[in-house]
Design an enzyme around this catalytic site. Structure first.
Site, PDB file in Angstrom:
ATOM      1  N   SER A  64      -1.727  -0.701 -12.080  1.00  0.00           N
ATOM      2  CA  SER A  64      -3.163  -0.458 -11.906  1.00  0.00           C
ATOM      3  C   SER A  64      -3.853  -0.269 -13.249  1.00  0.00           C
ATOM      4  O   SER A  64      -3.229   0.095 -14.247  1.00  0.00           O
ATOM      5  CB  SER A  64      -3.395   0.789 -11.059  1.00  0.00           C
ATOM      6  OG  SER A  64      -2.819   0.667  -9.789  1.00  0.00           O
TER       7      SER A  64
HETATM    8  N1  SAH Z   1       1.131   2.711  -8.519  1.00  0.00           N
HETATM    9  C1  SAH Z   1       1.504   1.481  -9.171  1.00  0.00           C
HETATM   10  C2  SAH Z   1       0.645   0.287  -8.812  1.00  0.00           C
HETATM   11  C3  SAH Z   1       0.860  -0.098  -7.436  1.00  0.00           C
HETATM   12  S1  SAH Z   1       0.483  -1.737  -6.933  1.00  0.00           S
HETATM   13  C4  SAH Z   1       1.596   1.632 -10.675  1.00  0.00           C
HETATM   14  O1  SAH Z   1       1.306   2.703 -11.186  1.00  0.00           O
HETATM   15  O2  SAH Z   1       2.001   0.667 -11.323  1.00  0.00           O
HETATM   16  C5  SAH Z   1       0.885  -1.458  -5.205  1.00  0.00           C
HETATM   17  C6  SAH Z   1       2.355  -1.342  -4.909  1.00  0.00           C
HETATM   18  O3  SAH Z   1       2.483  -1.038  -3.523  1.00  0.00           O
HETATM   19  C7  SAH Z   1       3.149  -2.636  -5.110  1.00  0.00           C
HETATM   20  O4  SAH Z   1       4.217  -2.418  -5.961  1.00  0.00           O
HETATM   21  C8  SAH Z   1       3.599  -3.015  -3.708  1.00  0.00           C
HETATM   22  O5  SAH Z   1       4.859  -3.666  -3.667  1.00  0.00           O
HETATM   23  C9  SAH Z   1       3.647  -1.665  -3.023  1.00  0.00           C
HETATM   24  N2  SAH Z   1       3.546  -1.690  -1.548  1.00  0.00           N
HETATM   25  C10 SAH Z   1       2.804  -2.499  -0.768  1.00  0.00           C
HETATM   26  N3  SAH Z   1       2.992  -2.191   0.542  1.00  0.00           N
HETATM   27  C11 SAH Z   1       3.870  -1.137   0.581  1.00  0.00           C
HETATM   28  C12 SAH Z   1       4.455  -0.367   1.624  1.00  0.00           C
HETATM   29  N4  SAH Z   1       4.192  -0.601   2.927  1.00  0.00           N
HETATM   30  N5  SAH Z   1       5.303   0.617   1.285  1.00  0.00           N
HETATM   31  C13 SAH Z   1       5.600   0.894  -0.018  1.00  0.00           C
HETATM   32  N6  SAH Z   1       5.082   0.188  -1.049  1.00  0.00           N
HETATM   33  C14 SAH Z   1       4.221  -0.817  -0.763  1.00  0.00           C
END
Ligand code: SAH
Length: 215
Positions: A64
């Protein structure tokens, strides 16, 4: 894993950019100033690490934007010792910011490759956040209840399961909306179990997906 004076200088500039955009919490700014974000990206993308932008991290996912990380963290009003559940570990950067603020972090990632990579990497950096491979929609019942829950992917609505894993007076921050735009939403749980809802502007996240990914 090199963290040079150049990296530190770029990081200071990033802190000022995030501050100018309206983040006032000095503990959050200190965390951004401390965490070597360039190590969370592949080394060939070094020059992008300290721009205030999201960036692809493989497996179709993104780290992010620092401002967004700071904004979500500020809404959570983290206190020393808070037990925090993060859904969407991704690169692990947000988990480290929470940990720097004194939270005990539990984070779930649905992409196996990313989960394995991030779990190993955070341990190498010395962070204690507990990373789980699983479906965020289910939360972590074995470790509930949590003081705060943070969802770092966009969802059409707040999953009920997560509400049941939140303490009274706890907070959930989640971007709610369609695929291309979401409203940053904060829910505060009253002692009667009711959720008070607040909107905090529009953002754009990758989607919270239902199926697990094994690759
Ligand atoms: N917090 C992260 C950015 C997240 S991007 C950072 O600091 O880099 C969103 C993330 O959510 C992705 O890695 C994606 O694979 C994950 N994601 C999507 N759906 C999900 C689910 N149902 N359970 C767990 N993770 C999920």
């Amino acid at each position: 894993m090199i963290d040079s004076f150049k990296h530190k200088g770029l990081r200071k500039q990033l802190v000022e950019i995030v501050r100018e955009k309206g983040i006032e919490n000095e503990d959050i700014l200190d965390a951004i100033g401390k965490i070597p974000r360039h190590l969370f990206l592949d080394s060939s993308f070094l020059e992008f690490a300290y721009q205030d932008k999201p960036f692809p991290i493989g497996s179709g996912q993104t780290i992010s934007q620092p401002y967004t990380v700071a904004f979500q963290t500020a809404l959570l009003e983290i206190r020393q010792g808070d037990k925090v559940l993060e859904i969407g570990t991704g690169s692990g950067y947000q988990a480290c910011v929470l940990e720097e603020l004194g939270a005990k972090v539990f984070s779930i990632e649905r992409q196996k490759k990313l989960y394995l990579k991030t779990k190993k990497f955070l341990a190498k950096l010395g962070y204690k956040a507990k990373i789980f491979y699983g479906d965020g929609y289910k939360g972590l019942p074995a470790f509930a209840p949590f003081d705060k829950i943070l969802i770092t992917a966009g969802a059409p609505k707040l999953p009920d399961t997560l509400v049941s894993q939140l303490k009274d007076d706890g907070m959930i921050v989640i971007p709610i909306g369609k695929r291309d735009i979401q409203i940053m939403t904060r829910f505060i749980k009253g002692s009667d179990g009711n959720m008070r809802k607040e909107g905090h502007g529009t953002f754009r996240f990758v989607p919270l997906l239902r199926e697990m990914a094994n690759d």
